[in-house]
Design a protein around this motif. Structure first.
Motif, PDB file in Angstrom:
ATOM      1  N   GLN A  35       0.683  -1.265   0.087  1.00 22.24           N
ATOM      2  CA  GLN A  35      -0.002  -0.078  -0.070  1.00 22.24           C
ATOM      3  C   GLN A  35       0.983   1.329  -0.016  1.00 22.24           C
ATOM      4  OE1 GLN A  35      -2.459   0.029   3.465  1.00 22.24           O
ATOM      5  NE2 GLN A  35      -0.812   0.483   4.822  1.00 22.24           N
ATOM      6  N   TYR A  36       1.954   1.069   0.437  1.00 21.54           N
ATOM      7  CA  TYR A  36       2.875   2.305   0.483  1.00 21.54           C
ATOM      8  C   TYR A  36       3.526   2.737  -0.822  1.00 21.54           C
ATOM      9  CZ  TYR A  36       2.531   2.383   5.451  1.00 21.54           C
ATOM     10  OH  TYR A  36       1.870   2.405   6.797  1.00 21.54           O
ATOM     11  N   GLY A  37       3.250   1.850  -1.793  1.00 21.25           N
ATOM     12  CA  GLY A  37       3.601   1.861  -3.251  1.00 21.25           C
ATOM     13  C   GLY A  37       2.968   3.097  -3.827  1.00 21.25           C
ATOM     14  N   TYR A  38       1.696   3.206  -3.362  1.00 19.48           N
ATOM     15  CA  TYR A  38       0.684   4.273  -3.817  1.00 19.48           C
ATOM     16  C   TYR A  38       1.293   5.632  -3.599  1.00 19.48           C
ATOM     17  CZ  TYR A  38      -2.703   0.706  -5.101  1.00 19.48           C
ATOM     18  OH  TYR A  38      -3.209  -0.339  -5.341  1.00 19.48           O
ATOM     19  N   LEU A  39       1.798   5.519  -2.412  1.00 19.00           N
ATOM     20  CA  LEU A  39       2.410   6.872  -1.826  1.00 19.00           C
ATOM     21  C   LEU A  39       3.740   7.123  -2.503  1.00 19.00           C
ATOM     22  CD1 LEU A  39       1.973   6.862   2.054  1.00 19.00           C
ATOM     23  CD2 LEU A  39       0.702   8.091   0.468  1.00 19.00           C
ATOM     24  N   VAL A  40       4.602   6.308  -2.853  1.00 15.84           N
ATOM     25  CA  VAL A  40       5.776   6.433  -3.825  1.00 15.84           C
ATOM     26  C   VAL A  40       5.295   6.971  -5.194  1.00 15.84           C
ATOM     27  CG1 VAL A  40       7.610   5.128  -4.748  1.00 15.84           C
ATOM     28  CG2 VAL A  40       6.932   4.897  -2.631  1.00 15.84           C
ATOM     29  N   VAL A  41       4.345   6.308  -5.646  1.00 16.27           N
ATOM     30  CA  VAL A  41       3.805   6.775  -7.144  1.00 16.27           C
ATOM     31  C   VAL A  41       3.388   8.084  -7.023  1.00 16.27           C
ATOM     32  CG1 VAL A  41       2.272   6.214  -8.800  1.00 16.27           C
ATOM     33  CG2 VAL A  41       3.412   4.437  -7.796  1.00 16.27           C
ATOM     34  N   ALA A  42       2.635   8.533  -5.911  1.00 18.21           N
ATOM     35  CA  ALA A  42       1.937   9.923  -5.830  1.00 18.21           C
ATOM     36  C   ALA A  42       3.150  11.090  -5.734  1.00 18.21           C
ATOM     37  CB  ALA A  42       1.269   9.868  -4.396  1.00 18.21           C
ATOM     38  N   ILE A  43       4.330  10.588  -4.855  1.00 15.58           N
ATOM     39  CA  ILE A  43       5.654  11.504  -5.031  1.00 15.58           C
ATOM     40  C   ILE A  43       5.956  11.561  -6.247  1.00 15.58           C
ATOM     41  CG2 ILE A  43       7.785  11.675  -4.012  1.00 15.58           C
ATOM     42  CD1 ILE A  43       6.560  10.405  -1.450  1.00 15.58           C
ATOM     43  N   ILE A  44       6.244  10.549  -6.892  1.00 17.53           N
ATOM     44  CA  ILE A  44       6.665  10.651  -8.370  1.00 17.53           C
ATOM     45  C   ILE A  44       5.911  11.596  -9.155  1.00 17.53           C
ATOM     46  CG2 ILE A  44       7.081   9.394 -10.553  1.00 17.53           C
ATOM     47  CD1 ILE A  44       8.103   7.048  -8.634  1.00 17.53           C
ATOM     48  N   PHE A  45       4.380  11.537  -9.241  1.00 13.94           N
ATOM     49  CA  PHE A  45       3.787  12.331  -9.878  1.00 13.94           C
ATOM     50  C   PHE A  45       3.854  13.698  -9.430  1.00 13.94           C
ATOM     51  CE2 PHE A  45       0.739   8.843 -11.096  1.00 13.94           C
ATOM     52  CZ  PHE A  45       1.249   8.632 -12.404  1.00 13.94           C
ATOM     53  N   ARG A  60      -6.006   1.397   2.726  1.00 12.49           N
ATOM     54  CA  ARG A  60      -5.560   0.969   4.402  1.00 12.49           C
ATOM     55  C   ARG A  60      -6.525   1.043   5.148  1.00 12.49           C
ATOM     56  NH1 ARG A  60      -2.265   5.383   7.636  1.00 12.49           N
ATOM     57  NH2 ARG A  60      -4.329   6.581   7.392  1.00 12.49           N
ATOM     58  N   ARG A  61      -7.602   1.779   4.809  1.00  9.57           N
ATOM     59  CA  ARG A  61      -8.917   1.625   5.493  1.00  9.57           C
ATOM     60  C   ARG A  61      -9.590   0.164   5.254  1.00  9.57           C
ATOM     61  NH1 ARG A  61     -14.104   4.635   4.105  1.00  9.57           N
ATOM     62  NH2 ARG A  61     -15.538   3.562   5.447  1.00  9.57           N
ATOM     63  N   PHE A  62      -9.444  -0.161   4.035  1.00 13.42           N
ATOM     64  CA  PHE A  62     -10.245  -1.603   3.729  1.00 13.42           C
ATOM     65  C   PHE A  62      -9.441  -2.679   4.311  1.00 13.42           C
ATOM     66  CE2 PHE A  62     -10.831  -4.923   0.756  1.00 13.42           C
ATOM     67  CZ  PHE A  62     -12.110  -5.191   0.732  1.00 13.42           C
ATOM     68  N   ARG A  63      -7.868  -2.524   4.456  1.00 17.22           N
ATOM     69  CA  ARG A  63      -6.996  -3.580   4.890  1.00 17.22           C
ATOM     70  C   ARG A  63      -7.392  -3.763   6.635  1.00 17.22           C
ATOM     71  NH1 ARG A  63      -2.675  -3.869   7.351  1.00 17.22           N
ATOM     72  NH2 ARG A  63      -2.181  -1.756   7.079  1.00 17.22           N
ATOM     73  N   LYS A  64      -7.351  -2.440   7.042  1.00 18.88           N
ATOM     74  CA  LYS A  64      -7.793  -2.557   8.439  1.00 18.88           C
ATOM     75  C   LYS A  64      -8.922  -3.124   8.797  1.00 18.88           C
ATOM     76  CE  LYS A  64      -4.694   1.207  10.086  1.00 18.88           C
ATOM     77  NZ  LYS A  64      -4.365   2.422  10.672  1.00 18.88           N
ATOM     78  N   ILE A 113      -2.813  13.242  -6.208  1.00 18.15           N
ATOM     79  CA  ILE A 113      -3.925  13.394  -5.359  1.00 18.15           C
ATOM     80  C   ILE A 113      -4.770  12.149  -5.514  1.00 18.15           C
ATOM     81  CG2 ILE A 113      -6.174  14.449  -4.730  1.00 18.15           C
ATOM     82  CD1 ILE A 113      -4.789  17.017  -5.716  1.00 18.15           C
ATOM     83  N   PHE A 114      -4.962  11.459  -6.642  1.00 18.40           N
ATOM     84  CA  PHE A 114      -5.806  10.405  -6.767  1.00 18.40           C
ATOM     85  C   PHE A 114      -5.111   9.179  -6.199  1.00 18.40           C
ATOM     86  CE2 PHE A 114      -6.761   6.433  -9.386  1.00 18.40           C
ATOM     87  CZ  PHE A 114      -7.888   6.390  -9.133  1.00 18.40           C
ATOM     88  N   MET A 115      -3.771   8.987  -6.255  1.00 16.65           N
ATOM     89  CA  MET A 115      -2.982   8.112  -5.600  1.00 16.65           C
ATOM     90  C   MET A 115      -2.989   8.050  -4.103  1.00 16.65           C
ATOM     91  SD  MET A 115      -1.783   6.007  -7.727  1.00 16.65           S
ATOM     92  CE  MET A 115      -1.794   5.784  -9.412  1.00 16.65           C
TER      93      MET A 115
END
Length: 65
Positions: free
Chosen positions: A9-19, A52-56, A42-44
C-alpha cells in the motif's frame, strides 16, 4: 500475505510522490500537464487511504473469526 499487502500500500504513496515531482518539473513548461500530474498524485493518495482503511477492516474481521 497480509504483511505483504501492508507494505504494498505504501507503493501508492511512492507513485504519488513521483507524480508530484513530475508536476513540479512540468509546471514551468506545461501548466495543463502539470495539473494533470497533480491530479494523479491526489488520486494516488486517496487510493492509499482507501486501501489502508479497507485492509484494516479485513484485519479486524479476521481477528474476530
Amino acid at each position: 500475505m497480509n504483511k505483504l499487502w501492508s507494505y504494498v500500500q505504501y507503493g501508492y504513496l511512492v507513485v504519488a510522490i513521483i507524480f508530484l515531482v513530475e508536476g513540479i518539473i512540468k509546471l514551468s513548461k506545461d501548466v495543463q500537464g502539470a495539473l494533470l500530474m497533480f491530479g494523479f498524485a491526489i488520486f494516488m493518495v486517496l487510493i492509499f487511504f482507501f486501501k489502508r482503511r479497507f485492509r484494516k477492516k479485513i484485519d479486524q474481521r479476521n481477528k474476530q473469526n
